[in-house]
Design a protein around this motif. Structure first.
Motif, PDB file in Angstrom:
ATOM      1  N   TYR A   1       0.831  -1.203   0.000  1.00  0.00           N
ATOM      2  CA  TYR A   1       0.000   0.000   0.000  1.00  0.00           C
ATOM      3  C   TYR A   1       0.869   1.257   0.000  1.00  0.00           C
ATOM      4  O   TYR A   1       0.665   2.171  -0.806  1.00  0.00           O
ATOM      5  N   ILE A   2       1.821   1.298   0.901  1.00  0.00           N
ATOM      6  CA  ILE A   2       2.691   2.472   0.989  1.00  0.00           C
ATOM      7  C   ILE A   2       3.505   2.622  -0.303  1.00  0.00           C
ATOM      8  O   ILE A   2       3.664   3.735  -0.829  1.00  0.00           O
ATOM      9  N   ASP A   3       3.995   1.512  -0.821  1.00  0.00           N
ATOM     10  CA  ASP A   3       4.768   1.566  -2.063  1.00  0.00           C
ATOM     11  C   ASP A   3       3.924   2.100  -3.214  1.00  0.00           C
ATOM     12  O   ASP A   3       4.417   2.877  -4.040  1.00  0.00           O
TER      13      ASP A   3
ATOM     14  N   PHE B   1       1.378   4.118  -3.064  1.00  0.00           N
ATOM     15  CA  PHE B   1       1.237   5.568  -2.883  1.00  0.00           C
ATOM     16  C   PHE B   1       2.495   6.277  -3.380  1.00  0.00           C
ATOM     17  O   PHE B   1       2.424   7.280  -4.092  1.00  0.00           O
ATOM     18  N   ALA B   2       3.630   5.748  -2.999  1.00  0.00           N
ATOM     19  CA  ALA B   2       4.887   6.396  -3.355  1.00  0.00           C
ATOM     20  C   ALA B   2       5.137   6.351  -4.853  1.00  0.00           C
ATOM     21  O   ALA B   2       5.649   7.313  -5.440  1.00  0.00           O
ATOM     22  N   GLU B   3       4.770   5.242  -5.477  1.00  0.00           N
ATOM     23  CA  GLU B   3       5.056   5.084  -6.904  1.00  0.00           C
ATOM     24  C   GLU B   3       4.033   5.797  -7.777  1.00  0.00           C
ATOM     25  O   GLU B   3       4.386   6.467  -8.734  1.00  0.00           O
ATOM     26  N   VAL B   4       2.756   5.634  -7.429  1.00  0.00           N
ATOM     27  CA  VAL B   4       1.699   6.159  -8.298  1.00  0.00           C
ATOM     28  C   VAL B   4       1.421   7.637  -8.025  1.00  0.00           C
ATOM     29  O   VAL B   4       1.092   8.397  -8.927  1.00  0.00           O
ATOM     30  N   LEU B   5       1.576   8.028  -6.780  1.00  0.00           N
ATOM     31  CA  LEU B   5       1.168   9.377  -6.379  1.00  0.00           C
ATOM     32  C   LEU B   5       2.351  10.190  -5.858  1.00  0.00           C
ATOM     33  O   LEU B   5       2.184  11.015  -4.961  1.00  0.00           O
ATOM     34  N   ALA B   6       3.521   9.953  -6.414  1.00  0.00           N
ATOM     35  CA  ALA B   6       4.729  10.564  -5.855  1.00  0.00           C
ATOM     36  C   ALA B   6       4.607  12.086  -5.729  1.00  0.00           C
ATOM     37  O   ALA B   6       4.913  12.660  -4.665  1.00  0.00           O
ATOM     38  N   LEU B   7       4.128  12.733  -6.784  1.00  0.00           N
ATOM     39  CA  LEU B   7       4.066  14.195  -6.742  1.00  0.00           C
ATOM     40  C   LEU B   7       3.057  14.684  -5.716  1.00  0.00           C
ATOM     41  O   LEU B   7       3.300  15.637  -4.976  1.00  0.00           O
ATOM     42  N   ARG B   8       1.903  14.003  -5.665  1.00  0.00           N
ATOM     43  CA  ARG B   8       0.875  14.414  -4.691  1.00  0.00           C
ATOM     44  C   ARG B   8       1.359  14.166  -3.267  1.00  0.00           C
ATOM     45  O   ARG B   8       1.116  14.980  -2.377  1.00  0.00           O
ATOM     46  N   MET B   9       2.021  13.038  -3.061  1.00  0.00           N
ATOM     47  CA  MET B   9       2.522  12.756  -1.717  1.00  0.00           C
ATOM     48  C   MET B   9       3.547  13.802  -1.292  1.00  0.00           C
ATOM     49  O   MET B   9       3.594  14.221  -0.148  1.00  0.00           O
ATOM     50  N   LYS B  10       4.356  14.204  -2.258  1.00  0.00           N
ATOM     51  CA  LYS B  10       5.361  15.226  -1.953  1.00  0.00           C
ATOM     52  C   LYS B  10       4.689  16.553  -1.615  1.00  0.00           C
ATOM     53  O   LYS B  10       5.091  17.258  -0.692  1.00  0.00           O
ATOM     54  N   ALA B  11       3.634  16.872  -2.375  1.00  0.00           N
ATOM     55  CA  ALA B  11       2.928  18.130  -2.127  1.00  0.00           C
ATOM     56  C   ALA B  11       2.230  18.113  -0.776  1.00  0.00           C
ATOM     57  O   ALA B  11       2.144  19.134  -0.089  1.00  0.00           O
ATOM     58  N   ILE B  12       1.747  16.935  -0.379  1.00  0.00           N
ATOM     59  CA  ILE B  12       0.978  16.857   0.869  1.00  0.00           C
ATOM     60  C   ILE B  12       1.905  16.674   2.073  1.00  0.00           C
ATOM     61  O   ILE B  12       1.915  17.473   3.003  1.00  0.00           O
ATOM     62  N   TRP B  13       2.707  15.606   2.054  1.00  0.00           N
ATOM     63  CA  TRP B  13       3.523  15.333   3.245  1.00  0.00           C
ATOM     64  C   TRP B  13       4.816  16.161   3.290  1.00  0.00           C
ATOM     65  O   TRP B  13       5.480  16.220   4.309  1.00  0.00           O
ATOM     66  N   GLY B  14       5.148  16.782   2.167  1.00  0.00           N
ATOM     67  CA  GLY B  14       6.305  17.679   2.184  1.00  0.00           C
ATOM     68  C   GLY B  14       6.090  18.859   3.102  1.00  0.00           C
ATOM     69  O   GLY B  14       7.039  19.582   3.442  1.00  0.00           O
ATOM     70  N   THR B  15       4.871  19.070   3.523  1.00  0.00           N
ATOM     71  CA  THR B  15       4.565  20.170   4.445  1.00  0.00           C
ATOM     72  C   THR B  15       4.836  19.772   5.901  1.00  0.00           C
ATOM     73  O   THR B  15       4.701  20.602   6.791  1.00  0.00           O
ATOM     74  N   SER B  16       5.194  18.492   6.126  1.00  0.00           N
ATOM     75  CA  SER B  16       5.414  18.017   7.492  1.00  0.00           C
ATOM     76  C   SER B  16       6.905  17.870   7.772  1.00  0.00           C
ATOM     77  O   SER B  16       7.710  17.628   6.867  1.00  0.00           O
ATOM     78  N   TYR B  17       7.258  18.012   9.029  1.00  0.00           N
ATOM     79  CA  TYR B  17       8.638  17.815   9.444  1.00  0.00           C
ATOM     80  C   TYR B  17       9.067  16.366   9.202  1.00  0.00           C
ATOM     81  O   TYR B  17       8.288  15.436   9.430  1.00  0.00           O
ATOM     82  N   GLY B  18      10.285  16.214   8.748  1.00  0.00           N
ATOM     83  CA  GLY B  18      10.896  14.887   8.672  1.00  0.00           C
ATOM     84  C   GLY B  18      10.539  14.070   7.460  1.00  0.00           C
ATOM     85  O   GLY B  18      11.010  12.944   7.323  1.00  0.00           O
TER      86      GLY B  18
ATOM     87  N   PRO C   1       8.868  10.640  -1.274  1.00  0.00           N
ATOM     88  CA  PRO C   1       8.223   9.342  -1.513  1.00  0.00           C
ATOM     89  C   PRO C   1       9.184   8.263  -2.008  1.00  0.00           C
ATOM     90  O   PRO C   1       8.904   7.074  -1.857  1.00  0.00           O
ATOM     91  N   ARG C   2      10.289   8.685  -2.626  1.00  0.00           N
ATOM     92  CA  ARG C   2      11.236   7.702  -3.156  1.00  0.00           C
ATOM     93  C   ARG C   2      12.636   8.015  -2.655  1.00  0.00           C
ATOM     94  O   ARG C   2      12.987   9.204  -2.580  1.00  0.00           O
ATOM     95  N   PRO C   3      13.415   7.005  -2.353  1.00  0.00           N
ATOM     96  CA  PRO C   3      13.091   5.579  -2.396  1.00  0.00           C
ATOM     97  C   PRO C   3      12.046   5.216  -1.340  1.00  0.00           C
ATOM     98  O   PRO C   3      11.955   5.876  -0.305  1.00  0.00           O
ATOM     99  N   THR C   4      11.315   4.191  -1.618  1.00  0.00           N
ATOM    100  CA  THR C   4      10.165   3.889  -0.770  1.00  0.00           C
ATOM    101  C   THR C   4      10.566   3.388   0.616  1.00  0.00           C
ATOM    102  O   THR C   4       9.762   3.457   1.534  1.00  0.00           O
ATOM    103  N   ASP C   5      11.787   2.898   0.760  1.00  0.00           N
ATOM    104  CA  ASP C   5      12.231   2.441   2.083  1.00  0.00           C
ATOM    105  C   ASP C   5      12.121   3.572   3.102  1.00  0.00           C
ATOM    106  O   ASP C   5      11.629   3.384   4.213  1.00  0.00           O
ATOM    107  N   GLY C   6      12.598   4.747   2.687  1.00  0.00           N
ATOM    108  CA  GLY C   6      12.561   5.896   3.588  1.00  0.00           C
ATOM    109  C   GLY C   6      11.139   6.341   3.869  1.00  0.00           C
ATOM    110  O   GLY C   6      10.791   6.697   4.999  1.00  0.00           O
TER     111      GLY C   6
END
Lengths: 195, 180
Positions: free
Chosen positions: B81-83, B85-102, B106-111
């Motif tokens: 599931y997490i992978d 999100f990271a692969e298909v929605l990388a830009l959206r995830m960056k736009a959303i969670w990039g606003t949070s500390y730490g 989204p890639r590499p997905t391990d992190g």
């Protein structure tokens, strides 16, 4: 897309837990969870009958990670009880339904699920006062949804359950009538699935 | 402790927002709402029952400015599931969670997986109205129901003879074979 999806809505309530009540609350939540397992399905007992909840959960937030270095990591002034649900219909009537059904039973004779769970939170109104007060409390502690996505937000819980049951019936019927004559097939169909 | 009954799983993630993060998250969703084509990739993730984001405002004792809450009820394996999100929605995830500390990206997905795991909140109680059903099964059942309604109407039609109904039945089975 937005705070609702089709007819489905979402509720998030976050309430501070009284410091002397956290362990008790955790124990009550575990009873609720073990009751669900005993039933063989994850049903919050209080929600039986309301039939409007697709998914719900209770969680306790005791610490935060990934804190910026300027803040004290992992320390909260008070732990938070978080309740979330995806449900059918208007928010206000859902909260009323939820509280009504959660008040109908409880983990013990000591009180209802509402009293035993929400009663552990700061500021939750005592029983016997204003009957609207518990709902007002939950709505006051509500965290508005920024974005909500639902795969089947146009369908209610009841519709989903009915459709899944119908699927089973059609599957069974299709196996049963293999090789039947046209007249027998139609007759059996009309008997099994009357218009 | 439980996540949810298989196959549906529950994911709750709380992350502290950076200064201005709440505004940035709302802006990201505002753009997404006005350009629905941006959400097409999200719709391809057919294993999501429900998902939501909310901004928990700062309040005394919460220990930071505001929090981003993400919740999802999904089918299948947590890592997959997490992978996805990271692969298909990388830009959206960056736009959303990039606003949070730490947020490590989204890639590499391990992190990304480690970040979500570190910030996820394990529920004490989970409830699912239909705990055994996947999103795909629910959508199939709803589609089947709609097709079945027209067949019910046909069966009750006195002007239709049995042979014609039987042909309709066979056509119905062909049409819904993947929904059964």
């Amino acid at each position: 897309v937005g705070a609702t999806s089709g007819q489905a809505g979402t509720l998030t309530v976050m309430a501070p837990i009284r410091s002397d009540q956290e362990q008790r609350l955790l124990a009550v939540l575990d009873v609720l969870n073990s009751n669900d397992s005993a039933l063989g399905a994850r049903r919050v007992p209080s929600e039986e009958g309301s039939d409007r909840t697709h998914f719900a959960r209770f969680a306790v937030l005791s610490a935060l990670t990934a804190q910026p270095p300027t803040f004290v990591p992992g320390i909260l002034g008070a732990s938070r009880l978080i309740f979330t649900a995806s449900f059918d219909g208007p928010l206000e009537s859902y909260v009323d339904d939820l509280l009504r059904s959660m008040s109908a039973s409880g983990p013990s004779s000591d009180g209802t699920w509402v009293e035993q769970i929400w009663g552990c939170c700061e500021g939750f109104p005592a029983a016997g006062n204003d009957p609207r007060a518990p709902a007002d409390y939950l709505l006051r502690r509500r965290v508005p949804t920024t974005e909500f996505i639902a795969s089947y937000g146009d369908s209610t819980v009841r519709e989903v359950r009915t459709a899944l049951c119908l699927q089973e019936r059609i599957r069974g019927f299709a196996q049963l009538v293999q090789g039947w004559s046209d007249a027998a097939l139609r007759s059996a169909f009309m008997e099994e699935f009357p218009a | 402790m439980n996540h949810a009954s298989p196959p549906a799983q529950a994911l709750t993630v709380l992350t502290p927002l950076r200064p201005g993060g709440a505004f940035a998250v709302k802006a990201a969703f505002w753009v997404g709402d006005r350009f629905p084509s941006l959400l097409n990739d999200l719709r391809t993730l057919s294993f999501i029952h429900f998902a939501r984001w909310a901004i928990v405002p700062s309040e005394p004792g919460l220990g930071c400015r505001a929090l981003l809450l993400f919740e999802s009820d999904f089918d299948g394996d947590w890592n997959d599931y997490i992978d996805s999100f990271a692969e298909v929605l990388a830009l959206r995830m960056k736009a959303i969670w990039g606003t949070s500390y730490g947020f490590p990206g989204p890639r590499p997905t391990d992190g990304f997986r480690a970040y979500i795991r570190r910030n996820q909140l394990v529920p004490r109680v989970c409830y699912a109205a239909v705990p055994g059903a996947t999103t795909t099964q629910v959508l199939a059942a709803l589609k089947l129901r709609d097709a079945h309604r027209s067949l019910q109407t046909a069966a009750a039609d006195p002007a239709m003879d049995d042979a014609t109904f039987a042909a309709r039945w066979r056509g119905f089975l062909t049409e819904v074979q993947f929904e059964l």
